[in-house]
Design a protein around this motif. Sequence first.
Motif, PDB file in Angstrom:
ATOM      1  N   GLY A 185      52.479  34.984  47.663  1.00 56.51           N
ATOM      2  CA  GLY A 185      51.195  34.837  49.532  1.00 56.51           C
ATOM      3  C   GLY A 185      50.856  36.503  49.503  1.00 56.51           C
ATOM      4  N   ASP A 186      51.609  37.779  48.618  1.00 50.30           N
ATOM      5  CA  ASP A 186      50.698  39.243  48.864  1.00 50.30           C
ATOM      6  C   ASP A 186      49.387  39.205  48.598  1.00 50.30           C
ATOM      7  N   PRO A 187      48.627  39.941  48.692  1.00 45.36           N
ATOM      8  CA  PRO A 187      47.855  40.530  47.949  1.00 45.36           C
ATOM      9  C   PRO A 187      47.978  41.151  46.568  1.00 45.36           C
ATOM     10  N   CYS A 188      47.045  41.399  45.860  1.00 39.87           N
ATOM     11  CA  CYS A 188      47.532  42.097  44.102  1.00 39.87           C
ATOM     12  C   CYS A 188      46.025  42.486  43.605  1.00 39.87           C
ATOM     13  N   GLN A 189      46.186  43.341  42.812  1.00 41.81           N
ATOM     14  CA  GLN A 189      44.765  43.426  41.787  1.00 41.81           C
ATOM     15  C   GLN A 189      44.998  43.080  40.396  1.00 41.81           C
ATOM     16  N   VAL A 190      45.151  42.283  39.595  1.00 38.13           N
ATOM     17  CA  VAL A 190      45.357  42.238  38.298  1.00 38.13           C
ATOM     18  C   VAL A 190      44.549  43.378  37.504  1.00 38.13           C
ATOM     19  N   ARG A 191      42.932  43.777  37.771  1.00 39.04           N
ATOM     20  CA  ARG A 191      42.615  44.668  37.280  1.00 39.04           C
ATOM     21  C   ARG A 191      41.665  45.152  37.980  1.00 39.04           C
ATOM     22  N   ALA A 192      40.321  46.341  37.708  1.00 36.61           N
ATOM     23  CA  ALA A 192      39.836  46.655  38.748  1.00 36.61           C
ATOM     24  C   ALA A 192      38.758  45.452  39.224  1.00 36.61           C
ATOM     25  N   ASP A 193      38.124  44.372  38.610  1.00 37.39           N
ATOM     26  CA  ASP A 193      37.206  43.777  38.583  1.00 37.39           C
ATOM     27  C   ASP A 193      38.333  42.312  38.704  1.00 37.39           C
ATOM     28  N   ILE A 194      39.072  42.170  39.050  1.00 39.44           N
ATOM     29  CA  ILE A 194      40.345  41.109  39.119  1.00 39.44           C
ATOM     30  C   ILE A 194      41.256  40.856  40.236  1.00 39.44           C
TER      31      ILE A 194
END
Length: 378
Positions: A29-38
Amino acid sequence: MTMISARRYFLLGLLVLSTSAYLTVGDEGDPCQVRADIPGICRSSSACDNIRGYLQSGALSISQVPNCGFGAREEIICCPTVACCATETTTPNPNPTRVHLPEKERPAVAACEKIRSGGKPLTVHILDGERVDKGVYPHMAAIAYNSFGTATFRCGGSLVASRFVLTAAHCVNRDDDTPSFVRLGALNIENPEPGYQDIDVIDVQIHPNYSGSSKYYDIAILQLADDAKESDVIRPACLYTDRTDPPANSKYFVAGWGVMNVTNRAVSKILLRAALELVPADKCNASFAEQPSANRSLRNGVIASQLCAADRSLRKDACQGDSGGPLILEIDDVDGTYAIVGVISSGFGCATKTPGLYTRVSSFLDYIEGIVWPAKRV
Protein backbone atom coordinates in the motif's frame (compact mmCIF):
# COMPACT_ATOMS: atom_id res chain seq x y z
CA MET A 1 30.64 -13.18 9.31
CA THR A 2 28.31 -15.45 11.21
CA MET A 3 25.05 -13.52 11.34
CA ILE A 4 23.55 -10.41 9.85
CA SER A 5 21.28 -7.99 11.55
CA ALA A 6 17.54 -8.00 10.99
CA ARG A 7 17.93 -4.83 8.98
CA ARG A 8 20.53 -6.40 6.70
CA TYR A 9 18.36 -9.49 6.30
CA PHE A 10 15.48 -7.28 5.20
CA LEU A 11 17.69 -5.34 2.81
CA LEU A 12 18.84 -8.58 1.24
CA GLY A 13 15.44 -8.87 -0.33
CA LEU A 14 16.03 -5.61 -2.11
CA LEU A 15 18.92 -7.16 -3.98
CA VAL A 16 16.70 -9.59 -5.86
CA LEU A 17 16.21 -6.86 -8.43
CA SER A 18 19.45 -5.05 -7.75
CA THR A 19 19.90 -3.63 -11.25
CA SER A 20 16.88 -1.37 -10.89
CA ALA A 21 17.37 2.38 -10.57
CA TYR A 22 14.75 2.52 -7.82
CA LEU A 23 14.92 0.24 -4.78
CA THR A 24 12.10 0.90 -2.35
CA VAL A 25 11.61 -0.12 1.25
CA GLY A 26 7.93 -0.25 1.99
CA ASP A 27 4.88 -2.18 3.09
CA GLU A 28 1.90 -3.13 0.97
CA GLY A 29 0.00 0.00 0.00
CA ASP A 30 2.97 2.38 0.28
CA PRO A 31 3.68 4.57 -2.76
CA CYS A 32 6.82 3.82 -4.79
CA GLN A 33 8.40 4.63 -8.12
CA VAL A 34 8.85 1.91 -10.76
CA ARG A 35 10.74 4.31 -12.99
CA ALA A 36 10.96 8.08 -13.21
CA ASP A 37 7.93 8.08 -15.50
CA ILE A 38 6.02 5.18 -13.94
CA PRO A 39 4.42 5.66 -10.49
CA GLY A 40 3.67 2.59 -8.45
CA ILE A 41 2.38 1.13 -5.22
CA CYS A 42 3.95 -1.60 -3.08
CA ARG A 43 1.89 -4.72 -3.68
CA SER A 44 2.33 -8.49 -3.42
CA SER A 45 3.54 -9.93 -6.73
CA SER A 46 0.44 -12.09 -7.22
CA ALA A 47 -1.82 -9.05 -6.85
CA CYS A 48 0.03 -6.89 -9.38
CA ASP A 49 -2.05 -7.33 -12.53
CA ASN A 50 -0.44 -4.43 -14.39
CA ILE A 51 3.08 -5.82 -14.37
CA ARG A 52 2.47 -8.49 -17.01
CA GLY A 53 1.80 -5.95 -19.73
CA TYR A 54 5.09 -4.16 -19.05
CA LEU A 55 7.06 -7.41 -19.04
CA GLN A 56 5.47 -8.94 -22.11
CA SER A 57 5.82 -5.76 -24.15
CA GLY A 58 9.47 -5.35 -23.18
CA ALA A 59 8.84 -1.97 -21.56
CA LEU A 60 10.38 -3.44 -18.41
CA SER A 61 12.48 -6.51 -17.72
CA ILE A 62 12.00 -8.50 -14.53
CA SER A 63 15.30 -7.13 -13.21
CA GLN A 64 14.00 -3.54 -13.56
CA VAL A 65 10.98 -4.01 -11.31
CA PRO A 66 11.84 -2.54 -7.88
CA ASN A 67 11.36 -4.69 -4.80
CA CYS A 68 9.64 -3.27 -1.69
CA GLY A 69 10.51 -6.23 0.53
CA PHE A 70 8.96 -9.56 1.43
CA GLY A 71 5.63 -10.43 2.95
CA ALA A 72 4.85 -13.55 4.91
CA ARG A 73 4.56 -15.70 1.78
CA GLU A 74 5.77 -13.79 -1.24
CA GLU A 75 7.71 -10.88 -2.64
CA ILE A 76 6.31 -7.34 -2.44
CA ILE A 77 7.11 -5.41 -5.62
CA CYS A 78 6.61 -1.85 -6.79
CA CYS A 79 3.53 -2.42 -8.93
CA PRO A 80 2.74 0.14 -11.67
CA THR A 81 -0.48 2.03 -10.95
CA VAL A 82 -1.14 2.51 -14.66
CA ALA A 83 -1.41 -0.31 -17.18
CA CYS A 84 1.04 -0.60 -20.02
CA CYS A 85 -0.44 0.17 -23.47
CA ALA A 86 0.59 -3.22 -24.79
CA THR A 87 -2.03 -5.93 -25.00
CA GLU A 88 -1.76 -8.40 -22.18
CA THR A 89 -2.25 -12.12 -22.51
CA THR A 90 -5.21 -13.65 -20.74
CA THR A 91 -3.34 -16.89 -20.00
CA PRO A 92 -3.53 -17.43 -16.23
CA ASN A 93 -0.31 -17.49 -14.23
CA PRO A 94 0.23 -21.12 -13.12
CA ASN A 95 2.23 -19.92 -10.10
CA PRO A 96 0.35 -16.97 -8.60
CA THR A 97 2.91 -16.40 -5.85
CA ARG A 98 5.50 -15.17 -8.37
CA VAL A 99 5.61 -12.57 -11.11
CA HIS A 100 5.11 -14.29 -14.48
CA LEU A 101 8.42 -14.60 -16.35
CA PRO A 102 8.18 -13.77 -20.05
CA GLU A 103 9.64 -16.30 -22.50
CA LYS A 104 12.61 -14.05 -23.11
CA GLU A 105 13.63 -14.29 -19.44
CA ARG A 106 16.21 -17.01 -18.97
CA PRO A 107 15.91 -19.89 -16.47
CA ALA A 108 19.21 -18.71 -14.97
CA VAL A 109 17.59 -15.36 -14.17
CA ALA A 110 14.60 -17.05 -12.55
CA ALA A 111 16.93 -19.35 -10.60
CA CYS A 112 18.86 -16.38 -9.28
CA GLU A 113 15.67 -14.68 -8.11
CA LYS A 114 14.68 -17.89 -6.35
CA ILE A 115 18.08 -18.14 -4.66
CA ARG A 116 18.03 -14.55 -3.45
CA SER A 117 14.44 -14.70 -2.24
CA GLY A 118 14.72 -18.05 -0.49
CA GLY A 119 14.32 -16.63 3.00
CA LYS A 120 17.81 -17.68 4.13
CA PRO A 121 20.30 -14.92 4.95
CA LEU A 122 23.61 -14.86 3.14
CA THR A 123 26.62 -14.13 5.27
CA VAL A 124 28.94 -11.86 4.52
CA HIS A 125 43.58 -22.12 -2.22
CA ILE A 126 44.44 -19.01 -3.78
CA LEU A 127 47.88 -17.48 -4.08
CA ASP A 128 48.36 -14.89 -1.31
CA GLY A 129 44.70 -15.33 -0.44
CA GLU A 130 42.71 -14.52 2.65
CA ARG A 131 40.70 -17.02 4.61
CA VAL A 132 37.01 -17.28 3.71
CA ASP A 133 34.61 -17.18 6.65
CA LYS A 134 31.90 -19.75 7.15
CA GLY A 135 28.90 -19.28 4.86
CA VAL A 136 30.43 -16.54 2.70
CA TYR A 137 30.62 -18.74 -0.41
CA PRO A 138 28.12 -21.55 0.21
CA HIS A 139 28.26 -22.56 -3.46
CA MET A 140 31.90 -23.69 -3.31
CA ALA A 141 32.48 -27.30 -4.30
CA ALA A 142 35.69 -29.30 -4.03
CA ILE A 143 35.91 -32.03 -6.67
CA ALA A 144 37.28 -35.35 -5.41
CA TYR A 145 39.06 -37.94 -7.53
CA ASN A 146 39.67 -41.55 -6.53
CA SER A 147 43.42 -42.13 -6.54
CA PHE A 148 44.27 -45.72 -5.57
CA GLY A 149 41.49 -45.78 -3.02
CA THR A 150 42.26 -42.34 -1.63
CA ALA A 151 40.24 -39.21 -2.37
CA THR A 152 42.30 -36.32 -3.72
CA PHE A 153 40.94 -32.84 -4.37
CA ARG A 154 42.48 -31.28 -7.50
CA CYS A 155 39.79 -28.95 -8.85
CA GLY A 156 36.99 -26.72 -7.67
CA GLY A 157 33.49 -25.94 -8.86
CA SER A 158 30.32 -24.02 -8.11
CA LEU A 159 26.95 -25.42 -7.08
CA VAL A 160 24.50 -23.78 -9.50
CA ALA A 161 21.43 -25.91 -8.74
CA SER A 162 20.65 -28.54 -6.14
CA ARG A 163 22.05 -31.34 -8.32
CA PHE A 164 24.53 -29.63 -10.64
CA VAL A 165 28.07 -28.27 -10.25
CA LEU A 166 29.74 -25.99 -12.79
CA THR A 167 33.46 -26.57 -13.40
CA ALA A 168 36.14 -26.52 -16.11
CA ALA A 169 36.25 -29.13 -18.87
CA HIS A 170 39.98 -29.70 -18.44
CA CYS A 171 39.31 -30.88 -14.87
CA VAL A 172 37.25 -33.85 -16.07
CA ASN A 173 38.22 -34.68 -19.67
CA ARG A 174 40.61 -37.60 -19.07
CA ASP A 175 40.12 -41.08 -17.65
CA ASP A 176 42.31 -40.28 -14.65
CA ASP A 177 40.30 -37.08 -14.11
CA THR A 178 36.96 -38.81 -13.62
CA PRO A 179 35.38 -37.16 -10.56
CA SER A 180 34.22 -39.44 -7.76
CA PHE A 181 32.25 -37.01 -5.59
CA VAL A 182 32.01 -33.34 -4.65
CA ARG A 183 32.41 -31.96 -1.17
CA LEU A 184 30.09 -29.09 -0.26
CA GLY A 185 29.92 -26.87 2.80
CA ALA A 186 33.54 -27.34 3.85
CA LEU A 187 36.17 -24.73 4.65
CA ASN A 188 38.81 -27.20 5.78
CA ILE A 189 38.93 -29.66 2.91
CA GLU A 190 40.66 -32.45 4.86
CA ASN A 191 38.85 -32.07 8.17
CA PRO A 192 35.51 -30.60 7.17
CA GLU A 193 33.29 -28.86 9.68
CA PRO A 194 29.90 -30.26 10.75
CA GLY A 195 27.25 -29.75 8.08
CA TYR A 196 29.36 -30.63 5.05
CA GLN A 197 28.04 -33.03 2.40
CA ASP A 198 29.84 -35.46 0.09
CA ILE A 199 27.66 -36.32 -2.92
CA ASP A 200 28.64 -38.77 -5.66
CA VAL A 201 28.98 -37.60 -9.27
CA ILE A 202 26.85 -39.69 -11.64
CA ASP A 203 27.34 -37.84 -14.92
CA VAL A 204 29.85 -35.48 -16.53
CA GLN A 205 28.77 -33.18 -19.37
CA ILE A 206 31.74 -31.61 -21.16
CA HIS A 207 31.01 -28.88 -23.68
CA PRO A 208 30.81 -30.65 -27.08
CA ASN A 209 33.24 -28.18 -28.69
CA TYR A 210 35.96 -28.60 -26.07
CA SER A 211 39.31 -30.05 -27.10
CA GLY A 212 42.08 -30.89 -24.67
CA SER A 213 44.61 -29.17 -26.94
CA SER A 214 42.74 -25.86 -26.78
CA LYS A 215 41.74 -23.34 -24.13
CA TYR A 216 38.37 -22.65 -25.73
CA TYR A 217 35.01 -24.00 -24.46
CA ASP A 218 36.65 -24.95 -21.16
CA ILE A 219 33.43 -25.62 -19.27
CA ALA A 220 31.65 -28.70 -17.93
CA ILE A 221 28.75 -29.63 -15.67
CA LEU A 222 28.67 -32.41 -13.10
CA GLN A 223 25.39 -34.07 -12.19
CA LEU A 224 25.11 -35.27 -8.60
CA ALA A 225 23.48 -38.46 -7.39
CA ASP A 226 21.33 -36.61 -4.85
CA ASP A 227 20.08 -33.10 -4.26
CA ALA A 228 22.33 -30.98 -2.08
CA LYS A 229 20.50 -30.14 1.14
CA GLU A 230 20.54 -26.37 1.43
CA SER A 231 21.79 -24.78 4.64
CA ASP A 232 23.68 -21.71 5.80
CA VAL A 233 26.86 -23.25 4.34
CA ILE A 234 25.45 -24.96 1.24
CA ARG A 235 23.46 -23.07 -1.38
CA PRO A 236 23.58 -22.57 -5.17
CA ALA A 237 25.06 -19.40 -6.63
CA CYS A 238 23.60 -16.99 -9.14
CA LEU A 239 25.05 -16.91 -12.64
CA TYR A 240 25.98 -13.59 -14.21
CA THR A 241 23.80 -13.42 -17.32
CA ASP A 242 24.87 -10.15 -18.97
CA ARG A 243 27.09 -10.80 -21.99
CA THR A 244 28.93 -7.52 -21.48
CA ASP A 245 31.49 -6.88 -18.77
CA PRO A 246 30.24 -5.54 -15.43
CA PRO A 247 30.92 -1.87 -14.57
CA ALA A 248 34.57 -0.86 -14.46
CA ASN A 249 34.62 -0.41 -10.67
CA SER A 250 33.29 -3.92 -9.96
CA LYS A 251 35.00 -6.17 -7.41
CA TYR A 252 36.04 -9.72 -8.27
CA PHE A 253 37.33 -12.63 -6.24
CA VAL A 254 38.64 -16.09 -7.01
CA ALA A 255 38.27 -18.82 -4.40
CA GLY A 256 39.65 -22.30 -3.93
CA TRP A 257 41.94 -24.73 -2.15
CA GLY A 258 44.85 -24.67 -4.64
CA VAL A 259 48.53 -23.75 -4.49
CA MET A 260 49.21 -20.89 -2.09
CA ASN A 261 53.01 -20.79 -2.33
CA VAL A 262 54.74 -21.04 -5.71
CA THR A 263 58.09 -21.71 -4.07
CA ASN A 264 57.26 -24.94 -2.26
CA ARG A 265 54.01 -25.72 -4.17
CA ALA A 266 52.14 -26.04 -0.86
CA VAL A 267 48.40 -26.31 -1.27
CA SER A 268 45.84 -24.91 1.12
CA LYS A 269 43.66 -27.08 3.31
CA ILE A 270 41.50 -24.00 4.03
CA LEU A 271 39.25 -22.22 1.53
CA LEU A 272 40.96 -18.98 0.48
CA ARG A 273 39.99 -16.11 -1.77
CA ALA A 274 41.85 -13.30 -3.52
CA ALA A 275 40.72 -10.02 -5.06
CA LEU A 276 41.44 -9.52 -8.77
CA GLU A 277 40.66 -7.03 -11.52
CA LEU A 278 39.44 -7.68 -15.06
CA VAL A 279 42.05 -7.10 -17.75
CA PRO A 280 40.81 -5.54 -21.04
CA ALA A 281 40.73 -7.96 -23.96
CA ASP A 282 43.38 -6.11 -25.99
CA LYS A 283 45.87 -6.09 -23.13
CA CYS A 284 45.12 -9.71 -22.33
CA ASN A 285 45.69 -10.74 -25.94
CA ALA A 286 48.98 -8.84 -26.02
CA SER A 287 50.15 -10.68 -22.89
CA PHE A 288 49.23 -14.12 -24.21
CA ALA A 289 50.82 -13.34 -27.59
CA GLU A 290 54.17 -13.21 -25.79
CA GLN A 291 53.75 -16.86 -24.76
CA PRO A 292 54.91 -19.20 -27.59
CA SER A 293 52.65 -22.07 -26.48
CA ALA A 294 49.61 -19.80 -26.68
CA ASN A 295 49.86 -20.01 -30.47
CA ARG A 296 48.80 -23.65 -30.19
CA SER A 297 46.20 -23.52 -27.42
CA LEU A 298 44.78 -20.07 -28.29
CA ARG A 299 44.97 -20.04 -32.08
CA ASN A 300 42.40 -17.25 -32.32
CA GLY A 301 43.70 -15.35 -29.33
CA VAL A 302 41.50 -14.58 -26.32
CA ILE A 303 37.96 -14.50 -27.68
CA ALA A 304 34.67 -13.03 -26.46
CA SER A 305 33.69 -16.20 -24.57
CA GLN A 306 36.72 -15.77 -22.33
CA LEU A 307 37.76 -13.32 -19.63
CA CYS A 308 41.11 -12.27 -18.21
CA ALA A 309 41.75 -11.18 -14.63
CA ALA A 310 44.86 -10.36 -12.63
CA ASP A 311 46.28 -8.64 -9.58
CA ARG A 312 48.18 -5.46 -10.39
CA SER A 313 50.75 -6.19 -7.70
CA LEU A 314 51.38 -9.67 -9.19
CA ARG A 315 50.95 -11.24 -5.76
CA LYS A 316 47.47 -12.78 -5.90
CA ASP A 317 46.10 -15.25 -8.42
CA ALA A 318 44.35 -18.52 -9.00
CA CYS A 319 46.86 -21.36 -9.21
CA GLN A 320 47.13 -25.12 -9.68
CA GLY A 321 44.29 -26.86 -7.86
CA ASP A 322 41.92 -23.89 -8.22
CA SER A 323 40.84 -24.80 -11.78
CA GLY A 324 37.11 -25.07 -12.30
CA GLY A 325 36.36 -22.76 -9.40
CA PRO A 326 34.55 -19.45 -9.74
CA LEU A 327 35.50 -15.94 -10.68
CA ILE A 328 33.05 -14.15 -8.40
CA LEU A 329 31.51 -10.75 -9.08
CA GLU A 330 30.76 -9.10 -5.76
CA ILE A 331 27.51 -7.17 -6.01
CA ASP A 332 27.08 -6.15 -2.36
CA ASP A 333 29.79 -6.84 0.21
CA VAL A 334 27.54 -6.07 3.19
CA ASP A 335 24.92 -8.68 2.49
CA GLY A 336 27.16 -11.07 0.58
CA THR A 337 25.36 -10.82 -2.77
CA TYR A 338 27.40 -12.02 -5.73
CA ALA A 339 27.26 -13.87 -9.07
CA ILE A 340 29.53 -16.29 -10.89
CA VAL A 341 30.98 -14.44 -13.86
CA GLY A 342 33.71 -16.87 -14.88
CA VAL A 343 35.19 -20.35 -14.47
CA ILE A 344 38.92 -20.62 -13.69
CA SER A 345 40.47 -22.04 -16.85
CA SER A 346 44.24 -21.59 -17.21
CA GLY A 347 47.25 -19.32 -17.18
CA PHE A 348 51.00 -19.27 -17.62
CA GLY A 349 52.31 -19.67 -14.10
CA CYS A 350 50.65 -18.01 -11.12
CA ALA A 351 50.66 -14.28 -10.41
CA THR A 352 52.84 -13.58 -13.44
CA LYS A 353 52.53 -10.68 -15.87
CA THR A 354 50.28 -12.89 -18.01
CA PRO A 355 46.71 -12.63 -16.65
CA GLY A 356 44.68 -15.64 -15.63
CA LEU A 357 42.24 -16.96 -18.22
CA TYR A 358 38.58 -17.64 -17.40
CA THR A 359 35.61 -19.06 -19.28
CA ARG A 360 32.89 -16.39 -19.52
CA VAL A 361 29.74 -17.88 -17.98
CA SER A 362 27.28 -15.62 -19.80
CA SER A 363 28.55 -16.93 -23.16
CA PHE A 364 27.44 -20.45 -22.26
CA LEU A 365 23.99 -19.88 -20.79
CA ASP A 366 22.25 -21.96 -23.48
CA TYR A 367 24.60 -24.86 -22.76
CA ILE A 368 24.19 -24.57 -18.96
CA GLU A 369 20.43 -24.10 -19.02
CA GLY A 370 19.94 -26.97 -21.46
CA ILE A 371 21.43 -29.34 -18.89
CA VAL A 372 20.44 -27.80 -15.57
CA TRP A 373 16.96 -26.52 -16.50
CA PRO A 374 16.09 -28.46 -19.71
CA ALA A 375 12.37 -27.72 -19.48
CA LYS A 376 13.07 -24.03 -18.73
CA ARG A 377 11.49 -24.55 -15.30
CA VAL A 378 13.30 -23.65 -12.09
